[in-house]
Design an enzyme around this catalytic site. Structure first.
Site, PDB file in Angstrom:
ATOM      1  N   ALA A 176       1.319   1.045  -0.207  1.00 53.86           N
ATOM      2  CA  ALA A 176       2.302   0.466  -1.129  1.00 53.86           C
ATOM      3  C   ALA A 176       1.602  -0.310  -2.248  1.00 53.86           C
ATOM      4  CB  ALA A 176       3.261  -0.451  -0.364  1.00 53.86           C
ATOM      5  N   PRO A 177       2.156  -0.274  -3.472  1.00 50.89           N
ATOM      6  CA  PRO A 177       3.442   0.306  -3.879  1.00 50.89           C
ATOM      7  C   PRO A 177       3.416   1.805  -4.150  1.00 50.89           C
ATOM      8  CG  PRO A 177       2.442  -0.781  -5.741  1.00 50.89           C
ATOM      9  CD  PRO A 177       1.522  -1.041  -4.574  1.00 50.89           C
ATOM     10  N   GLY A 178       2.263   2.476  -4.144  1.00 48.27           N
ATOM     11  CA  GLY A 178       2.251   3.932  -4.183  1.00 48.27           C
ATOM     12  C   GLY A 178       1.630   4.580  -5.396  1.00 48.27           C
ATOM     13  N   LYS A 214      -1.570   4.792  -6.281  1.00 48.93           N
ATOM     14  CA  LYS A 214      -2.752   5.584  -5.885  1.00 48.93           C
ATOM     15  C   LYS A 214      -2.333   6.795  -5.054  1.00 48.93           C
ATOM     16  CE  LYS A 214      -5.708   1.478  -5.773  1.00 48.93           C
ATOM     17  NZ  LYS A 214      -4.603   0.501  -5.935  1.00 48.93           N
ATOM     18  N   CYS A 240      -8.918  -5.688  -5.140  1.00 47.33           N
ATOM     19  CA  CYS A 240      -8.729  -6.281  -6.467  1.00 47.33           C
ATOM     20  C   CYS A 240      -9.125  -7.757  -6.398  1.00 47.33           C
ATOM     21  CB  CYS A 240      -7.299  -6.104  -6.965  1.00 47.33           C
ATOM     22  SG  CYS A 240      -6.041  -6.680  -5.827  1.00 47.33           S
TER      23      CYS A 240
END
Length: 617
Positions: A267-269, A271, A408
């Site tokens: 999530a959130p999707g 990638k 990140c």
């Protein structure tokens, strides 16, 4: 709701609570007519921009910490470090990726490549500048006349001023007469500054960057034509808006149409969508039928549903969504293997993406609130979870397969320290770090650190002292001495001597320079710094699995955690009772594996479903 509302007495505490909840849900709101709404309507201002500027972009611990950790990146180069800090305070530009699986995507790509594409928007910008100047000049003249004339003349001027403003706003936008932002408050870029350019390190010019940030493109009505055009492309599935650095991990996996890929924290999707696009590239070009698929997992139930919504735009069916803890994801088994035979029934993924949960301080450009609450403890609290997720991912990938570990976060405690700890735990020869810079040579990035400091900032220590009733250590607001801002530790023994609860663990400390370079090869990982190509920060490590994962025991003995019969002749199972994985985690994994195996999941693709994996038990 209305009946229940009447039954509850509003004089009681519970009654007042119910009334408050009903008000929040809109049950008690007074209905207003359309005329009243129009009368009370106010011109919207760019509240997000105002709020964004109100943040205090300063944290002495953050700046001092990364000045210390990144001293090898900014050797005697204070100017580059100041640029690094300055870019962190700016908003990110708009970036998007073109989906090659959409028929005739080349038409859209040719439009972007055409130099005339932005000229129409540039012309509108010039016209808007002239109109803004005229409005400003007219407003100045009216203010002068208001001082000299009486009440009658002043009222007449006010009416003319309102009419002129309405005319100016109508000329700027014929499609939408309701202004999102007053014209005099609009910040208009020069036409030369507005640019749309392809990203040179991404293949086939499929990724583009616009020199506007997201809120500027969305709220500034000067660019509403461009915003609408990109919005239509997103809804049609032609483009996907995604942050630039988050497109790197799927690119490193070298996805083929036959791969079965596992996205551990999906999530959130964005990638996951990129992986699906890569899987179906060959099929869209008529080079065969896609036999691969994606298993997208996320621990959060709500985010897993959001993931399915994100993927719907792509219209590919080779995907399954699971809701499970990544660090305890159960071992899958092939359904078509006879248990009576000696053949191994365990199933392994071809490629795995482990974009793990992190503190997110590398994404501070889109999360400005992180400036105020950042501490060194943010990364330390997630370090153990990140190690477990990465280790589980390496156990689930097949021999010869690839795994990308990414965060990140800028913090080496979440980046290099996690990779180092996994390399410590796994026996030599099982895995190796592949060189990332050679795979994407045009990407500007720094190689991973081989040495870093383990420390805690005084603000975190003071919070702990406050809970223990111990006096705090006072620090001057403009203090720059690192020894007064942080408490440094060389090993775990010094942490124990501090005599207070700390999140620091032995796995956070680096090995010697020689071991880190020659044996672990940490320099093969990369860290993307924001100021080098106007992005967020990002850290990536690429693993290749060379053999079954064998973990080291507590006394240096080998404890075999994973075996695959037939892969290595003569491999013997270890009978050592020392388990590297904690007992509680192992029990939890077995319990959830039983629940998971009781369910049958079908993977259906646009090709034959049996070619992927008929049933996962």
């Amino acid at each position: 709701g209305d009946v229940y509302k009447r039954q509850v007495s509003t004089q009681s505490t519970w009654g007042r609570f119910i009334k408050q909840r009903l008000n929040q849900m809109g049950r008690n709101k007074k209905k207003t007519t359309w005329a009243e709404k129009r009368k009370n309507k106010k011109v919207k201002t760019d509240t997000y921009s105002d709020a964004f500027q109100d943040f205090k972009y300063q944290n002495k611990f953050f700046e001092s910490y990364y000045r210390m950790q990144f001293k090898s990146y900014f050797v005697d180069d204070e100017q580059s470090f100041q640029k690094f800090m300055a870019v962190l305070k700016e908003r990110l530009p708009v970036t998007f990726r073109i989906n090659k699986n959409v028929p005739n995507y080349q038409v859209f790509l040719q439009k972007l490549q055409d130099p005339e594409f932005l000229k129409a928007f540039s012309k509108k910008i010039s016209e808007a500048k002239e109109l803004k100047a005229q409005a400003k000049k007219a407003g100045g003249q009216e203010q002068t006349e208001e001082k000299d004339n009486g009440n009658k003349e002043q009222n007449q001027i006010d009416e003319e001023k309102e009419e002129e403003k309405e005319d100016v706003q109508e000329e700027v936008s014929e499609e939408d007469s309701n202004s999102k932002t007053p014209l005099e408050n609009i910040e208009i870029k020069d036409s030369d500054a507005l640019a749309l350019k392809p990203i040179n390190w991404y293949p086939d010019e499929l990724v583009w960057e616009l020199t506007l940030h997201r809120q500027e493109l969305k709220r500034n009505k000067i660019y509403q034509g461009l915003h609408k055009y990109l919005q239509q492309g997103t809804e049609a599935g032609i483009i996907s808006r995604q942050e630039l650095v988050s497109m790197i991990p799927p690119l490193l996996l070298d996805i083929q149409s036959t791969d079965l890929v596992f996205d551990m924290c999906a999530a959130p999707g964005s990638k996951t969508a990129q992986i699906l696009e890569m899987l179906y590239n060959d099929e869209s070009l008529g080079k065969g039928v896609t036999q691969g698929g994606v298993v997208a997992n996320d621990v959060d139930y709500t985010r897993a549903y959001m993931l399915t919504h994100q993927i719907q735009r792509i219209s590919n069916c080779g995907m399954m969504v699971t809701n499970h803890m990544a660090q305890n994801f159960p071992q899958l088994h092939k359904p078509d293997v006879n248990k009576d035979t000696q053949q191994d029934s365990k199933f392994y993924f071809d490629k795995i993406l482990a974009d793990v949960p992190c503190s997110g301080d590398a994404a501070i450009r889109k999360l400005p609130q992180r400036w105020a609450d950042w501490t060194t403890g943010d990364g330390m609290g997630l370090h153990g979870l990140q190690v477990n997720i990465l280790l589980r991912g390496l156990q689930l990938v097949k021999v010869g397969g690839l795994l990308v570990y990414s965060t990140c976060s800028l913090n080496p405690i979440e980046d290099e320290a996690v990779v180092t700890e996994v390399l410590r735990k796994v026996c030599d020869g099982c895995i190796e770090l592949l060189d990332i810079p050679s795979r994407i040579p045009k990407l500007k990035a720094q190689r991973g650190l081989t040495q870093w400091s383990v420390c805690e900032d005084i603000s975190k220590i003071n919070k702990q002292r406050e809970r223990q009733g111990v006096p705090k250590e006072e620090v001057d607001e403009h203090e720059t001495d690192l020894n007064k801002l942080f408490r440094f530790y060389k090993n775990q023994e010094e942490v124990k001597q501090a005599n207070y609860h700390s999140l620091i663990s032995p796995s956070m400390f680096p090995e010697s320079e020689e071991v880190m370079r020659e044996k672990f090869k940490l320099q093969n990982t990369i860290r993307v710094l924001p100021h080098e190509q106007n992005t967020s920060g990002f850290y990536l490590a690429l693993f290749r699995k060379n053999g079954p994962i064998v973990l080291r025991g507590k006394q240096g003995q080998k404890v075999e955690e994973e075996t695959k019969q037939g892969e290595e002749a003569g491999m013997k199972k270890s009978e050592d009772e020392n388990q590297v994985v904690e007992d509680e985690a192992e029990k939890e994994r077995q319990r959830q594996a039983e629940v998971f195996q009781s369910l049958n999941f079908s993977l259906i693709t646009s090709s034959l479903s049996g070619n992927i994996l008929g049933l996962i038990k």
